[in-house]
Every structure is written in C-alpha cells, then in structure tokens.
Design a protein around this motif. Structure first.
Motif, mmCIF file in Angstrom:
data_model
loop_
_atom_site.group_PDB
_atom_site.id
_atom_site.type_symbol
_atom_site.label_atom_id
_atom_site.label_comp_id
_atom_site.label_asym_id
_atom_site.label_seq_id
_atom_site.Cartn_x
_atom_site.Cartn_y
_atom_site.Cartn_z
ATOM 1 N N PRO A 49 0.811 -1.230 0.000
ATOM 2 C CA PRO A 49 0.000 0.000 0.000
ATOM 3 C C PRO A 49 0.841 1.275 0.000
ATOM 4 O O PRO A 49 0.495 2.231 -0.696
ATOM 5 C CB PRO A 49 -0.831 -0.103 1.285
ATOM 6 N N VAL A 50 1.931 1.274 0.752
ATOM 7 C CA VAL A 50 2.747 2.477 0.831
ATOM 8 C C VAL A 50 3.332 2.812 -0.539
ATOM 9 O O VAL A 50 3.232 3.944 -1.015
ATOM 10 C CB VAL A 50 3.862 2.316 1.887
ATOM 11 N N SER A 51 3.914 1.807 -1.194
ATOM 12 C CA SER A 51 4.579 2.101 -2.461
ATOM 13 C C SER A 51 3.552 2.461 -3.538
ATOM 14 O O SER A 51 3.771 3.352 -4.345
ATOM 15 C CB SER A 51 5.431 0.915 -2.906
ATOM 16 N N LEU A 52 2.389 1.787 -3.506
ATOM 17 C CA LEU A 52 1.368 2.079 -4.509
ATOM 18 C C LEU A 52 0.817 3.495 -4.346
ATOM 19 O O LEU A 52 0.659 4.230 -5.325
ATOM 20 C CB LEU A 52 0.226 1.058 -4.393
ATOM 21 N N THR A 53 0.523 3.875 -3.095
ATOM 22 C CA THR A 53 -0.008 5.213 -2.846
ATOM 23 C C THR A 53 0.998 6.271 -3.276
ATOM 24 O O THR A 53 0.660 7.222 -3.983
ATOM 25 C CB THR A 53 -0.331 5.373 -1.342
ATOM 26 N N LEU A 54 2.238 6.084 -2.832
ATOM 27 C CA LEU A 54 3.288 7.045 -3.180
ATOM 28 C C LEU A 54 3.408 7.182 -4.697
ATOM 29 O O LEU A 54 3.410 8.293 -5.233
ATOM 30 C CB LEU A 54 4.627 6.585 -2.609
ATOM 31 N N VAL A 99 0.242 -4.299 -8.918
ATOM 32 C CA VAL A 99 0.066 -5.056 -7.675
ATOM 33 C C VAL A 99 0.755 -6.419 -7.780
ATOM 34 O O VAL A 99 1.484 -6.833 -6.878
ATOM 35 C CB VAL A 99 -1.432 -5.225 -7.342
ATOM 36 N N VAL A 100 0.558 -7.083 -8.899
ATOM 37 C CA VAL A 100 1.156 -8.416 -9.057
ATOM 38 C C VAL A 100 2.685 -8.319 -9.025
ATOM 39 O O VAL A 100 3.358 -9.020 -8.268
ATOM 40 C CB VAL A 100 0.685 -9.068 -10.381
ATOM 41 N N LEU A 101 3.217 -7.397 -9.824
ATOM 42 C CA LEU A 101 4.685 -7.278 -9.890
ATOM 43 C C LEU A 101 5.279 -6.882 -8.543
ATOM 44 O O LEU A 101 6.266 -7.462 -8.090
ATOM 45 C CB LEU A 101 5.074 -6.232 -10.942
ATOM 46 N N THR A 102 4.646 -5.885 -7.887
ATOM 47 C CA THR A 102 5.176 -5.411 -6.605
ATOM 48 C C THR A 102 5.078 -6.497 -5.541
ATOM 49 O O THR A 102 6.004 -6.683 -4.751
ATOM 50 C CB THR A 102 4.419 -4.149 -6.157
ATOM 51 N N SER A 103 3.967 -7.229 -5.527
ATOM 52 C CA SER A 103 3.816 -8.304 -4.532
ATOM 53 C C SER A 103 4.929 -9.323 -4.676
ATOM 54 O O SER A 103 5.572 -9.708 -3.692
ATOM 55 C CB SER A 103 2.484 -9.024 -4.712
ATOM 56 N N ILE A 104 5.158 -9.753 -5.904
ATOM 57 C CA ILE A 104 6.193 -10.764 -6.111
ATOM 58 C C ILE A 104 7.545 -10.213 -5.685
ATOM 59 O O ILE A 104 8.325 -10.870 -4.998
ATOM 60 C CB ILE A 104 6.209 -11.209 -7.592
ATOM 61 N N GLY A 105 7.814 -8.948 -6.056
ATOM 62 C CA GLY A 105 9.079 -8.323 -5.678
ATOM 63 C C GLY A 105 9.252 -8.268 -4.171
ATOM 64 O O GLY A 105 10.322 -8.588 -3.657
ATOM 65 N N LEU A 106 8.192 -7.889 -3.450
ATOM 66 C CA LEU A 106 8.320 -7.747 -1.998
ATOM 67 C C LEU A 106 8.449 -9.101 -1.305
ATOM 68 O O LEU A 106 9.157 -9.241 -0.319
ATOM 69 C CB LEU A 106 7.113 -6.980 -1.438
ATOM 70 N N LEU A 107 7.752 -10.103 -1.844
ATOM 71 C CA LEU A 107 7.847 -11.433 -1.231
ATOM 72 C C LEU A 107 9.236 -12.038 -1.463
ATOM 73 O O LEU A 107 9.641 -12.957 -0.766
ATOM 74 C CB LEU A 107 6.779 -12.366 -1.798
ATOM 75 N N ARG A 108 9.939 -11.505 -2.466
ATOM 76 C CA ARG A 108 11.269 -12.046 -2.743
ATOM 77 C C ARG A 108 12.378 -11.090 -2.314
ATOM 78 O O ARG A 108 13.501 -11.213 -2.777
ATOM 79 C CB ARG A 108 11.408 -12.335 -4.232
ATOM 80 N N ILE A 109 12.061 -10.119 -1.471
ATOM 81 C CA ILE A 109 13.051 -9.122 -1.062
ATOM 82 C C ILE A 109 14.290 -9.823 -0.499
ATOM 83 O O ILE A 109 14.185 -10.749 0.304
ATOM 84 C CB ILE A 109 12.449 -8.127 -0.042
ATOM 85 N N PHE A 110 15.465 -9.440 -1.006
ATOM 86 C CA PHE A 110 16.693 -10.136 -0.603
ATOM 87 C C PHE A 110 17.879 -9.166 -0.566
ATOM 88 O O PHE A 110 18.516 -8.993 0.459
ATOM 89 C CB PHE A 110 16.985 -11.284 -1.583
#
Lengths: 298, 416
Positions: free
Chosen positions: A87-92, A224-235
């Motif tokens: 939500p933070v990144s999407l709103t921003l 949403v799909v791209l960001t979700s996958i990116g955040l779930l794979r944060i490394f």
C-alpha cells in the motif's frame, strides 16, 4: 518415416507440427523448471549437507519447521514486507504519477529523476542507506534529525524499526518504475471522459474516484502483481543492510528467501532449505491463484 | 546422466593431455583476501621457477561463497587439487572423504608433530595428517598511540590488564554535547574477533570455560561466563565508552583513528599498516586475575581425494613447498600471519618484533575452538550481544538463551 507422414490427414499434420514446435519450450521448461522443482521436492525429504549422500528422513524437515521459532519469525516478516510495502509504495507512486502528469515544466527531467534509483545497483544503494542510518555524526539521516531538534533513531539497530528501515530503500528504488507505469495508464484514459466530467461540473475528487481509478484498473492489477512478487522475494536490501547479511538484529528483518539461502549455503542443510522452499512455493502459488481469480472476475 | 557427464569429462580431460605428457597443471583454491592472494602469487612464482614442469593455477572466491563453492565442486570432481580450508571445516570434509591423507613417506607424522605447533595435531586422524597450514593466527591488542598520549599515557607502555584497559577507555572516549560518539574508547561491532576473545580468553580469565574438553557441551552458562560477558558488554552498556556497531566494523573505526583499542587477529596487521597517518602499536591481549590467554586458528592446505597420478605427485610437491620454512617467512612478511613452525616463528627477529612479537608470544597460551558450524556459532554470539544491546535482556538471560541454542546446534551435529 516419410511414408507414414504422408498418410496423415491434414488435421493430423497440423497437430504434428503444433506438437513439434511446442516440444521445444516444453523440453526447455521440463529441464530448467519442472525437473529442478521435482528434485527440490525430493531433497526436502532428505538430510543432505552437499558433501555426503543424502539420507531419507521422511517428513522430519517439515516437522522441524513447525517448531522452529526462527522460521515463523521470518514467515511473518515476509508478509510484513508485503502488507506494509504494497500500500505504501502504490499510494506514493500514484500520487507522484498523478501530479507529475499535470506538470509540464521540465517534465522529462523530473520523471527521469524518479527513475534513476530504479537503475541503480541494489547493492550500492543498500550500502549508502546503511551508512545513512548510522548515528550522528556519521549517519546523514540522524544528522538531519538532530539538527532539527528531533531525537536520533536507532533504525537498523532496533528490532522494531529495522524492517521498515530496510523496506524504505526498497520502496524508493521501485518507485520510479511504478510511476512510469502509472503515468502510461493515466495517459491512456481518453481526454473526452474528463471533458464530459468538467461540463457536468463534477469535482476533482469525484473525477479521480469515479473516472481515473476505475479506468486505471488493469494498470493497478499489473503493478500489484509485480510489486507483490518483488516484496515477497526481497533479498538484496536485507542481505546488504544487515550484519553479515543475516537479517538481524535478532532476525527482525530476515525474510523467508534469506532464511532459505542461509540454511542452504551457510548451514549446508539442503533438506531443510528445500522444505522451506516448498512452503514458499505453495504460498506464491496460492497468492497467484487468488490474483488470477480477481483479474478474471472483471 | 552421471555416466554421460563422466564421459564428457573424461573426453575433455583426455584431449589437452594427449599432446603434453610432461607439463602438469594443478589448481589451488583459497578465499579472497588481498594480502593472502599476493603472498600465494609470490609463492607460486617461486615454486614454478624451481619446478618448470608444473604450473599452478591460483583461483580465489569471496569468503562468503568459498565454503559453498568448495563443497559443491570437490564431490563433483571439478574442484582444486590443493585446497585451503578453515580448520573447523575439516571434520565435515573428512566425513565425506573429500581429502586424501598425506602419505607418511613424504609427510612423516612424527616429524610434523615435532616441527609444527601442537595445535596442528588436530589435523591428524588415525595417525595420518590430512592437511598442513602455512600459517597460524593469534590475537593481540591493537592500540592507538596518539589517543593514549592525548589522555596522558606513555604510548610505548600501553595498559596490560583488563582493568587498566577499562580505565583507559573511559579516558579516551569522546562525545559531543548531544551525546554523539566521536571517538570510542574501544571498538565494539558485529564484524570483529570479539566472539573469540570472549569464548576462549575472557571466560577462562574469569575462571570458567566455554565448552567441555571435547567441545560437545556448552558450559559458559555459569557465573564465570556471565562475569566475562558483563566484562565485554559493559563497554557499550554501563560504561558507555562505545556504541555497539560504531562504524559497522571494528577495524573500520580503529583504522579511522576513532577508537582507542581493537582486539583483533594477526591477519589484520597488513590492513592496519597500510593506513596512512595512523599511529598504532600492538600489545598482548590484556590479562585478568593474572591469567594470560589467547585464541588461535588456522587455515590448512589439503589435497583433494580426486587428485591422482601426475597431478597428485605435483600437488604433494606443492604442499610441501608452501609449508616449508621459507614460505612461512614470506607469508609472515606479506600477510602478517604467524609461521606454523616454531623454528620459523620463534626466531629472535620475529619474537622481538614490535608487531609480530605479541602475537607470537600469544601462541604459548592459545586455545582453538572446535566448531561444529563456525558461522552458526558466530551468529549465536551476535544474537546474544543483540539481546543485551537492543533486546532488553539481562546478561544472564541472554547467556542462558544462547547456551541453549548453541547446545541444540551441537547436538544436532552429533546426532547424525
């Protein structure tokens, strides 16, 4: 052989060629996707340290997971990254794109300024932020805080703040990309809708709510799909911003992916690492299915 | 699949060998550490001059990936002929049969026993050695002469006891009016050798022991262990002479001239001496209750069990060369790590050397921790400090939690 082919009907020949061409990607996927996945699933039932032959241990690795406090901690962390970060990144990104869309002065220049962090190496960026979070006088962020009379913050040294301190640069880096996509989405909305709204005397907020957002839906789903996958794979950020790349302090920032990496390549416990990978795989599968369902309902 | 790759490998190996019967190429692996790479390059150049028919290929990897690379490559037969390993990893490698025992006619165990420091004997399994080090490491106290002089000490006679060090750190520390740390009395950071200092030195100096003799039982959860943990954590808790994590790495704040003391290993000498304008000295680790102590460790060179024929003979020759007295002296001069043979280490020139001297003296009362998983055991130490520093736990609570975690780790290892 040729004889056989000639006797096929037209439909059969069509199918023959279709399968022949399909065979290439199928073989490719079987070799680089399915085989390793199935192999990993097998390894998850063994006790294997890379050096010696693996030993079949049944469900022991999965049982161990349920009682492993660290596993549940990193599992929760992984979702915290998603629940806060999305939500933070999407709103921003939307706010920036919405207003940037209306700016004409130096538009291209400002847009590229937003995009530069996305092009920067995550490792270099993570280290700059890591130093920025240091206490004053080393760290620039605490320097600013104390110069305006605010108390300094421990950031990466605090089990409560560290996760957000790691998340901030990740969001910042992805912002440029999201802004570009949002702007493309905004530009695709026909100007005539807005003209009609103006003629009808609809307010700015109502226009945003009734016209812009609904028409932006495909863009939104994509981001949403791209960001979700990116955040779930944060490394990268976690690996480079925490001590020894361990996701500390006290596992406060460690995501599941990093835990898997550590289990495999620091502890050489391949069985346990692949068992966790299977759990991550299931989670990603479920999330993807939910998102597919949501997309289809429109 | 296995047969196929085996066939390919054999073909690939056979092709280049077909034309060149005499020249042998062997591969040497170590992790990347600038001074060690340079030293090894010099040794290889000398070795190749002496043995024109042998070429040594020198390959290095970042430390973080090194263990994984070796572990994956050696069983696959793609690995090095001579490999450098941390002493704490040997058990795993032997269990998997990755190393070949050194032949007794070339490497006589009795001679090695007599000519190397006794800590090397942990490389002997069933009477045969599985590897030999070029160098061993100990710890000592680096101190900043200028900072000591500023607060009235004679920079040539630094503190010798723990209490004196504590007193000096309180004089050296500098904070601005807002309380920001400008100069730390002593370093305190996750990236450091403090874990070793506490486990093998401080705990013993306070009358305890971190592990049982066979290192299978964790014994630091005791009043002595707590006193030792208090002694090291007081710097960033009660005394406030440093903020834990100051400048991220212990050696960074010391190299920047922003810390009075640094307890570190001999491998740090090379890096510290390259810092311009830093006026530093080395002294033995501080004593406590009249007890001296030190921690030592080493990297050994072993020969892969996959190496055979001409390569094996060349690998043995090379191993002999890099563990010879001359090579050890070169390693000391370039890297700063101590010769593994007393005959080289204990020369008058080395023992009275202002920098190497304190490290060499430390060998006499050094202990080497017998790790089951060095990285994981180190992480338990880091977590213990975090529990005290930011986790709101007392020294005793943190100690108990860590002892439990480390015991579980050790038990899991031996359960296999």
């Amino acid at each position: 052989m040729k004889h056989l082919y000639n006797r096929l009907s037209f439909q059969q020949k069509k199918a023959y060629w279709a399968w022949l061409f399909l065979a290439v990607p199928i073989l490719f996927f079987a070799a680089v996707r399915f085989y390793p996945t199935i192999n990993a699933a097998m390894i998850s039932f063994t006790d294997w340290n890379l050096l010696t032959e693996g030993k079949w241990v049944g469900l022991a690795n999965y049982e161990r997971m349920f009682t492993d406090k660290v596993f549940w901690k990193v599992f929760a962390n992984t979702f915290l990254y998603l629940i806060v970060g999305l939500p933070v990144s999407l709103t921003l990104a939307f706010v920036v794109a919405y207003y940037l869309d209306q700016v004409r002065f130096m538009h291209g220049f400002i847009r590229s300024l937003y995009f530069i962090p996305y092009l920067t190496t995550a490792v270099a960026m993570a280290w700059v932020w890591r130093w920025g979070y240091q206490p004053a006088p080393m760290g620039v962020i605490n320097q600013i805080l104390s110069s305006i009379g605010m108390p300094q913050q421990p950031f990466l040294r605090s089990p409560n703040q560290a996760l957000y301190a790691v998340l901030a640069p990740a969001i910042w880096a992805g912002l440029g990309f999201q802004v570009i996509i949002f702007m493309a989405g905004l530009r695709a909305i026909p100007e005539t809708y807005y003209e009609a709204a103006r003629i009808d005397g609809i307010g700015k907020l109502a226009t945003l709510w009734e016209i812009t957002l609904p028409l932006l839906r495909p863009t939104l789903v994509f981001i949403v799909v791209l960001t979700s996958i990116g955040l779930l794979r944060i490394f990268d950020q976690v690996y480079n911003m925490t001590v020894d790349g361990q996701g500390g302090p006290l596992n406060a920032t460690r995501p599941l992916v990093l835990n898997i990496y550590n289990t495999a390549f620091k502890d050489f416990d391949m069985g346990y690492a692949t068992a966790q990978t299977m759990v991550l795989f299931l989670v990603l599968l479920i999330i993807t299915l939910i998102q597919l369902r949501l997309m289809r309902s429109k | 699949m296995k047969q196929l790759s085996g066939l390919l490998l054999t073909t690939a190996l056979a092709l280049p060998l077909a034309g060149t019967a005499q020249a042998v190429e062997i591969e040497y692996w170590q992790y990347h550490f600038a001074e060690r790479v340079e030293a090894m390059d010099q040794l290889i150049a000398r070795f190749q001059d002496e043995n024109p028919d042998i070429t040594v290929k020198h390959t290095t990897f970042p430390y973080a990936q090194y263990q994984a690379k070796v572990a994956a490559a050696v069983p696959a037969g793609e690995g090095p002929d001579v490999v450098q390993l941390y002493y704490g990893w040997l058990r795993d490698y032997n269990k998997a049969g990755l190393l070949a025992p050194l032949p007794a006619d070339e490497f006589d165990p009795a001679t090695i026993d007599a000519e190397f420091f006794p800590i090397v004997q942990s490389m002997k399994v069933d009477g045969a050695y599985y590897g030999l080090p070029t160098a061993v490491r100990t710890m000592a106290m680096f101190y900043n002469k200028d900072l000591l002089a500023e607060v009235g000490y004679d920079p040539e006679t630094p503190p010798t006891t723990l209490d004196e060090v504590v007193e000096a750190t309180q004089k050296i520390v500098k904070r601005d009016e807002a309380g920001n740390l400008l100069v730390a009395g002593i370093t305190a950071a996750p990236v450091s050798q403090d874990a070793h200092w506490w486990r093998e030195v401080l705990v013993r100096q306070f009358g305890g022991q971190s592990y049982s003799e066979d290192y299978r039982t964790v014994t630091y959860n005791s009043p002595e262990g707590a006193a030792a943990l208090q002694a090291i954590s007081q710097f960033f808790t009660d005394l406030d002479v440093v903020d834990y994590g100051f400048m991220d790495e212990a050696q960074a704040s010391f190299a920047a001239g922003k810390a009075g003391f640094l307890m570190d290993g001999s491998f740090r000498i090379g890096a510290v001496s390259r810092v311009e304008g830093l006026n530093w000295g080395v002294a033995p680790l501080p004593t406590h209750n009249g007890i001296e102590g030190n921690y030592s460790s080493y990297w050994l060179n072993g020969i892969s069990s996959q190496t055979t024929g001409e390569e094996l003979a060349a690998a043995q020759k090379f191993l002999k060369f890099i563990t010879s007295p001359d090579s050890m002296q070169l390693w000391l001069d370039v890297v700063g790590e101590l010769p593994a043979r007393p005959s080289v280490a204990m020369t008058d020139a080395n023992a009275s050397h202002p920098v190497y001297g304190p490290f060499i003296a430390g060998l006499a009362h050094a202990h080497a921790t017998d790790f089951v998983n060095e990285a994981a055991q180190r992480q338990i130490w880091l977590d213990m400090i975090d529990m005290i520093d930011v986790g709101g736990m007392s020294v005793e609570e943190a100690l108990a939690a860590s002892a439990e975690a480390e015991q579980a780790l050790i038990d899991r290892y031996y359960a296999e």
